[in-house]
Enzyme design. Structure first.
Site, PDB file in Angstrom:
ATOM      1  N   ASP A   1      -0.827  28.121   4.023  1.00  0.00           N
ATOM      2  CA  ASP A   1      -1.733  27.209   3.321  1.00  0.00           C
ATOM      3  C   ASP A   1      -1.942  27.638   1.872  1.00  0.00           C
ATOM      4  OD1 ASP A   1      -3.366  25.017   3.080  1.00  0.00           O
ATOM      5  OD2 ASP A   1      -5.053  25.859   4.206  1.00  0.00           O
TER       6      ASP A   1
ATOM      7  N   TRP B   1      -2.080  26.420  -5.500  1.00  0.00           N
ATOM      8  CA  TRP B   1      -1.223  27.306  -6.305  1.00  0.00           C
ATOM      9  C   TRP B   1      -0.613  26.511  -7.463  1.00  0.00           C
ATOM     10  CZ3 TRP B   1       3.902  27.772  -7.779  1.00  0.00           C
ATOM     11  CH2 TRP B   1       4.345  29.048  -8.169  1.00  0.00           C
TER      12      TRP B   1
ATOM     13  N   GLU C   1      -1.864  15.830  11.330  1.00  0.00           N
ATOM     14  CA  GLU C   1      -2.837  15.298  10.372  1.00  0.00           C
ATOM     15  C   GLU C   1      -2.230  15.175   8.975  1.00  0.00           C
ATOM     16  OE1 GLU C   1      -3.484  17.708  12.610  1.00  0.00           O
ATOM     17  OE2 GLU C   1      -4.988  16.744  13.866  1.00  0.00           O
ATOM     18  N   ASN C   2      -1.209  15.993   8.672  1.00  0.00           N
ATOM     19  CA  ASN C   2      -0.575  15.925   7.352  1.00  0.00           C
ATOM     20  C   ASN C   2       0.146  14.596   7.111  1.00  0.00           C
ATOM     21  OD1 ASN C   2       0.309  19.471   7.328  1.00  0.00           O
ATOM     22  ND2 ASN C   2      -1.479  18.476   6.433  1.00  0.00           N
TER      23      ASN C   2
ATOM     24  N   ARG D   1      -1.440  12.343   4.457  1.00  0.00           N
ATOM     25  CA  ARG D   1      -1.371  12.600   3.011  1.00  0.00           C
ATOM     26  C   ARG D   1      -0.667  11.427   2.322  1.00  0.00           C
ATOM     27  NH1 ARG D   1      -0.661  19.104   1.963  1.00  0.00           N
ATOM     28  NH2 ARG D   1      -2.342  19.709   3.360  1.00  0.00           N
TER      29      ARG D   1
ATOM     30  N   GLU E   1      -4.783  37.793  17.819  1.00  0.00           N
ATOM     31  CA  GLU E   1      -5.552  38.432  16.747  1.00  0.00           C
ATOM     32  C   GLU E   1      -5.422  37.581  15.483  1.00  0.00           C
ATOM     33  OE1 GLU E   1      -7.467  41.123  17.010  1.00  0.00           O
ATOM     34  OE2 GLU E   1      -6.963  41.299  19.131  1.00  0.00           O
TER      35      GLU E   1
HETATM   36  C1  IPE Z   1      -2.853  23.274   7.916  1.00  0.00           C
HETATM   37  O1  IPE Z   1      -3.095  23.163   6.545  1.00  0.00           O
HETATM   38  C2  IPE Z   1      -1.502  22.712   8.240  1.00  0.00           C
HETATM   39  C3  IPE Z   1      -0.358  23.437   7.714  1.00  0.00           C
HETATM   40  C4  IPE Z   1      -0.393  24.561   7.047  1.00  0.00           C
HETATM   41  C5  IPE Z   1       0.912  22.854   8.000  1.00  0.00           C
HETATM   42  P1  IPE Z   1      -3.945  21.964   5.947  1.00  0.00           P
HETATM   43  O2  IPE Z   1      -4.059  22.230   4.494  1.00  0.00           O
HETATM   44  O3  IPE Z   1      -3.386  20.672   6.358  1.00  0.00           O
HETATM   45  O4  IPE Z   1      -5.342  22.173   6.700  1.00  0.00           O
HETATM   46  P2  IPE Z   1      -6.810  21.693   6.347  1.00  0.00           P
HETATM   47  O5  IPE Z   1      -6.739  20.240   6.057  1.00  0.00           O
HETATM   48  O6  IPE Z   1      -7.250  22.462   5.135  1.00  0.00           O
HETATM   49  O7  IPE Z   1      -7.620  22.046   7.555  1.00  0.00           O
HETATM   50  C1  IPE Z   2       0.175  24.071   2.800  1.00  0.00           C
HETATM   51  O1  IPE Z   2      -0.331  23.891   1.525  1.00  0.00           O
HETATM   52  C2  IPE Z   2       1.372  23.192   3.083  1.00  0.00           C
HETATM   53  C3  IPE Z   2       1.092  22.077   3.997  1.00  0.00           C
HETATM   54  C4  IPE Z   2      -0.028  21.867   4.629  1.00  0.00           C
HETATM   55  C5  IPE Z   2       2.166  21.140   4.210  1.00  0.00           C
HETATM   56  P1  IPE Z   2      -1.313  22.688   1.164  1.00  0.00           P
HETATM   57  O2  IPE Z   2      -0.479  21.523   0.739  1.00  0.00           O
HETATM   58  O3  IPE Z   2      -2.255  22.415   2.267  1.00  0.00           O
HETATM   59  O4  IPE Z   2      -2.072  23.285  -0.082  1.00  0.00           O
HETATM   60  P2  IPE Z   2      -3.624  23.214  -0.412  1.00  0.00           P
HETATM   61  O5  IPE Z   2      -4.368  23.627   0.821  1.00  0.00           O
HETATM   62  O6  IPE Z   2      -3.901  21.794  -0.775  1.00  0.00           O
HETATM   63  O7  IPE Z   2      -3.818  24.157  -1.536  1.00  0.00           O
HETATM   64 MG    MG Z   3      -4.088  23.123   2.768  1.00  0.00          MG
END
Ligand code: IPE
Ligand code: IPE
Ligand code: MG
Length: 232
Positions: A13, A18, A60-61, A64, A198
């Site tokens: 995550d 970044w 859930e992604n 987006r 863990e």
């Molecule tokens: C969790 O990250 C899913 C992956 C790393 C693939 P998200 O960025 O989607 O999670 P939330 O929305 O902050 O819980």
């Molecule tokens: C993790 O990074 C990758 C996926 C969940 C696909 P994010 O895209 O969630 O990055 P943040 O959490 O918005 O910084």
């Molecule tokens: Mg994220």
């Protein structure tokens, strides 16, 4: 003392933050995150980890914006095809698990090809969770069990019997689960399988998580006392 965990799992995550910190598009962060995937795969193999699993895309992604989902799928496709030689050279078996019906035919074909070609590799198994959610996994396992077993067999099912209907059948539960970027939640990841895992949380964003950070997590794991509800 625990030595090296058999199965390390990572919620990767922080790619978006970044990129934002550098004034760039989120996709730029995902590209940098792919470099961390390569670095950590190598580090895990060298450390003697047998299973490395990575949460790459949750169910859930899919919610987006289309542009980001498409960029992630393109990156994924490029990764799966581009990594084949490295996976073969390093004796790594590749497995993708999740709600695969939701992935495009193109992505599924690339996954199937890489899984088939690396199926005989033995040093380490790299599991990528794609279009995965823990609740979905438990639900599909229950439906599969109900469709496979007689009502009597279904009622007689014991906990270990249920494991074989989860998409993770045959893969040991994670010993160590790492989440980067400072979020302190499981985000619908391996709910059933992480019952005695863990947890290790770090503020480091995934694109900055490299071999040194991975070793710090392994060292912390080695100091944990896993009691499984018993008295030691
Ligand atoms: C969790 O990250 C899913 C992956 C790393 C693939 P998200 O960025 O989607 O999670 P939330 O929305 O902050 O819980
Ligand atoms: C993790 O990074 C990758 C996926 C969940 C696909 P994010 O895209 O969630 O990055 P943040 O959490 O918005 O910084
Ligand atoms: Mg994220």
């Amino acid at each position: 003392m625990n030595s090296i965990p058999t199965h390390v799992s990572i919620i990767m995550d922080g790619n978006g933050r970044w990129a934002k910190a550098r004034g760039k598009e989120r996709a730029f962060g995902h590209m940098a995150g792919a470099e961390s995937v390569r670095a950590i795969t190598e580090a895990a193999g060298n450390a003697g980890v047998k299973y490395l699993s990575l949460y790459a895309f949750s169910e859930e992604n899919w919610n987006r914006p289309d542009a980001e989902v498409n960029a992630l799928m393109e990156l994924l496709l490029r990764y799966i095809k581009g990594e084949l030689k490295t996976l073969m050279d390093n004796d790594i078996r590749f497995v993708a698990l999740g709600h695969r019906e939701r992935l495009s035919d193109k992505v599924n074909a690339a996954i199937d090809a890489t899984m088939a070609q690396t199926a005989g590799n033995r040093k380490m198994t790299l599991v990528i969770f794609l279009s995965y959610s823990g609740k979905w996994d438990i639900m599909q396992a229950m439906k599969k069990a109900a469709a496979t077993l007689s009502p009597e067999e279904f009622q007689a099912m014991e906990l270990p019997d249920f494991d074989r209907y989860l998409v993770t059948a045959g893969i040991p539960d994670p010993d160590l689960l790492i989440r980067t970027s400072g979020e302190l939640r499981i985000s619908n990841y391996l709910l059933w399988q992480s019952a005695y895992t863990e947890f290790y949380f770090t503020d480091v964003l995934w694109p900055d998580f490299r071999e040194a950070e991975f070793h710090a997590a392994l060292e912390e794991y080695a100091r944990r006392d896993r009691r499984y509800g018993k008295v030691k």
